[in-house]
Scaffold this active site. Structure first.
Site, PDB file in Angstrom:
ATOM      1  N   GLY A  48      35.204  17.111  72.785  1.00  0.00           N
ATOM      2  CA  GLY A  48      36.418  17.067  71.981  1.00  0.00           C
ATOM      3  C   GLY A  48      36.708  15.683  71.435  1.00  0.00           C
ATOM      4  O   GLY A  48      37.062  15.517  70.263  1.00  0.00           O
ATOM      5  N   CYS A  49      36.552  14.672  72.267  1.00  0.00           N
ATOM      6  CA  CYS A  49      36.837  13.303  71.850  1.00  0.00           C
ATOM      7  C   CYS A  49      35.829  12.828  70.805  1.00  0.00           C
ATOM      8  O   CYS A  49      36.189  12.084  69.885  1.00  0.00           O
ATOM      9  CB  CYS A  49      36.860  12.367  73.057  1.00  0.00           C
ATOM     10  SG  CYS A  49      38.195  12.768  74.209  1.00  0.00           S
ATOM     11  N   THR A  50      34.583  13.274  70.930  1.00  0.00           N
ATOM     12  CA  THR A  50      33.565  12.930  69.940  1.00  0.00           C
ATOM     13  C   THR A  50      33.914  13.569  68.600  1.00  0.00           C
ATOM     14  O   THR A  50      33.860  12.907  67.555  1.00  0.00           O
ATOM     15  CB  THR A  50      32.168  13.374  70.413  1.00  0.00           C
ATOM     16  OG1 THR A  50      31.860  12.674  71.623  1.00  0.00           O
ATOM     17  CG2 THR A  50      31.110  13.088  69.368  1.00  0.00           C
ATOM     18  N   ALA A  53      36.895  11.644  67.064  1.00  0.00           N
ATOM     19  CA  ALA A  53      36.506  10.315  66.590  1.00  0.00           C
ATOM     20  C   ALA A  53      35.643  10.407  65.327  1.00  0.00           C
ATOM     21  O   ALA A  53      35.837   9.630  64.386  1.00  0.00           O
ATOM     22  CB  ALA A  53      35.761   9.560  67.688  1.00  0.00           C
TER      23      ALA A  53
END
Length: 157
Positions: A48-50, A53
């Site tokens: 999710g964070c990838t 970003a």
């Protein structure tokens, strides 16, 4: 759940100085005179964070052209942030808040629901800080996927 700080539109954005992925100190006050998107995410190099970003990176030129800079903040250490930025080709500053002090001041760390359980953790959050350092927009518990597109729509960018 216990009461925790939540920032709202019109509040003064708590200033901070945190190291980026290269170790250089970055302060929110460095951005006075420009609008800044400050977003908090749980962990570099997770799916999710990838996605989030990479979405910011893909939209960075349009955001910059509209007068917005982007700062991503997580509890990850500098070396993990450097690897994350290099692996994903991220082109905006990633800042390390290893002790979660800044996250706590911004209401982006605390009790949250995770699979029906109450846990302590990073609350995925996004803020727009205006040119004078005030919160223009505060969003807590945002979704990683589709968030940047929604943000662009809300900002008319």
């Amino acid at each position: 759940m216990t009461e925790q700080t939540r920032l709202a539109e019109g509040d003064a954005a708590p200033d901070f100085t945190l190291p980026d992925s290269t170790g250089k100190p970055v302060s929110l006050s460095d951005y006075r005179g420009r609008k800044v998107i400050v977003y908090f995410y749980p962990a570099a190099a997770t799916p999710g964070c990838t996605k989030q970003a990479c979405d910011f990176t893909e939209n960075l030129a349009a955001l910059n052209d509209a007068g917005y800079d982007v700062l991503g903040i997580s509890p990850d250490k500098q070396d993990k942030l450097a690897k994350f930025a290099a692996d994903e080709g991220l082109t905006f500053p990633l800042l390390s808040d290893a002790d979660r002090t800044v996250m706590t001041k911004w209401g982006a760390f605390g009790e949250k629901q995770n699979y029906g359980r109450t846990v302590m953790g990073v609350i995925r959050s996004t803020f727009i800080v205006d040119e004078s350092g005030a919160i223009e927009l505060a969003r807590y518990n945002v979704r990683a996927t589709g968030h940047v597109a929604k943000l662009r729509k809300d900002l008319k960018v």
